[in-house]
Scaffold this motif. Sequence first.
Motif, PDB file in Angstrom:
ATOM      1  N   ASP A 138       5.178  -1.495   0.284  1.00 17.64           N
ATOM      2  CA  ASP A 138       4.508  -0.502   1.136  1.00 17.64           C
ATOM      3  C   ASP A 138       5.278   0.816   1.105  1.00 17.64           C
ATOM      4  O   ASP A 138       6.506   0.837   1.169  1.00 17.64           O
ATOM      5  N   GLY A 139       4.543   1.910   1.042  1.00 18.92           N
ATOM      6  CA  GLY A 139       5.144   3.233   1.114  1.00 18.92           C
ATOM      7  C   GLY A 139       5.915   3.650  -0.113  1.00 18.92           C
ATOM      8  O   GLY A 139       6.615   4.661  -0.094  1.00 18.92           O
TER       9      GLY A 139
ATOM     10  N   ASP B 167       0.856  -1.175   0.000  1.00 15.64           N
ATOM     11  CA  ASP B 167       0.000   0.000   0.000  1.00 15.64           C
ATOM     12  C   ASP B 167       0.897   1.231   0.000  1.00 15.64           C
ATOM     13  O   ASP B 167       1.705   1.425   0.919  1.00 15.64           O
ATOM     14  N   ALA B 168       0.763   2.064  -1.007  1.00 14.99           N
ATOM     15  CA  ALA B 168       1.619   3.251  -1.133  1.00 14.99           C
ATOM     16  C   ALA B 168       1.388   4.246   0.006  1.00 14.99           C
ATOM     17  O   ALA B 168       2.271   5.044   0.306  1.00 14.99           O
ATOM     18  N   SER B 169       0.225   4.204   0.660  1.00 14.02           N
ATOM     19  CA  SER B 169      -0.062   5.169   1.726  1.00 14.02           C
ATOM     20  C   SER B 169       0.481   4.726   3.092  1.00 14.02           C
ATOM     21  O   SER B 169       0.499   5.505   4.026  1.00 14.02           O
ATOM     22  N   LYS B 170       0.933   3.482   3.206  1.00 12.39           N
ATOM     23  CA  LYS B 170       1.499   2.990   4.466  1.00 12.39           C
ATOM     24  C   LYS B 170       2.951   3.457   4.600  1.00 12.39           C
ATOM     25  O   LYS B 170       3.585   3.825   3.613  1.00 12.39           O
ATOM     26  N   PRO B 171       3.481   3.407   5.813  1.00  9.36           N
ATOM     27  CA  PRO B 171       4.916   3.683   5.961  1.00  9.36           C
ATOM     28  C   PRO B 171       5.720   2.675   5.138  1.00  9.36           C
ATOM     29  O   PRO B 171       5.258   1.563   4.873  1.00  9.36           O
ATOM     30  N   ARG B 172       6.906   3.102   4.760  1.00  8.06           N
ATOM     31  CA  ARG B 172       7.736   2.247   3.918  1.00  8.06           C
ATOM     32  C   ARG B 172       7.996   0.902   4.580  1.00  8.06           C
ATOM     33  O   ARG B 172       8.255   0.819   5.784  1.00  8.06           O
TER      34      ARG B 172
ATOM     35  N   ASP C 258      10.461   6.532  -2.825  1.00  6.19           N
ATOM     36  CA  ASP C 258       9.875   6.629  -1.487  1.00  6.19           C
ATOM     37  C   ASP C 258       9.347   8.041  -1.248  1.00  6.19           C
ATOM     38  O   ASP C 258       9.468   8.921  -2.098  1.00  6.19           O
ATOM     39  N   ALA C 259       8.774   8.249  -0.078  1.00  2.00           N
ATOM     40  CA  ALA C 259       8.139   9.537   0.244  1.00  2.00           C
ATOM     41  C   ALA C 259       9.132  10.692   0.263  1.00  2.00           C
ATOM     42  O   ALA C 259       8.753  11.841   0.065  1.00  2.00           O
TER      43      ALA C 259
ATOM     44  N   ASN D  68      14.079  -1.825  -1.161  1.00  2.00           N
ATOM     45  CA  ASN D  68      13.947  -0.630  -0.309  1.00  2.00           C
ATOM     46  C   ASN D  68      15.183  -0.359   0.549  1.00  2.00           C
ATOM     47  O   ASN D  68      15.058  -0.068   1.727  1.00  2.00           O
TER      48      ASN D  68
END
Length: 176
Positions: A97-98, A74-79, A130-131, A174
């Motif tokens: 994730d993230g 899920d892209a909205s979760k923390p990495r 990443d974010a 990651n």
Amino acid sequence: MSQATQHTAQRVTPELYVEIQQFYASQMPLLEERRLVEFLETFTEDCTLEHVPFGWRFDGREQLLKEMSARRGDASKPRAEETSARRAREENIAYYDGLVYRYWFDRMLITPAEDGTVKVRYQAIVSMTDAQGKVSFEPTTVVEDVLVRENGALLTRSRVVTHDSAQWADKIHNPN
């Protein structure tokens, strides 16, 4: 260029080339956006997807959905924590994730067959952002698809992804 390659290249019409480009331009964003059910609707019901060497093979949309749902995250979760593809499968965890991830294709070789199928061979790379805007890459690959027509639309019947590194499944996703 061999005569066989020249002959094959001459058989690809501009219309087919553009149609295949549009097919991938529509298909891959569905995966990038994690719209997995819609993505898998671009495959035949009895499709296969194989990762080599030392990889995995998945048969049919149902098995692909189960595998992709577990990995795409899920892209909205923390990495996600650092992990390898092999470890993620063993521990049944997601590793995207993230992350925003993108697929990049190049050097398409399109080979129409007499039976109406179309073989497409291309090179691909996956980027992950990443974010904080840090970009990393998965190992480069060669992908071989067999496309078929059902009700006038192109669908992927089979996809074989061959990673350029034999240790691709042990690569850390990651990394910091």
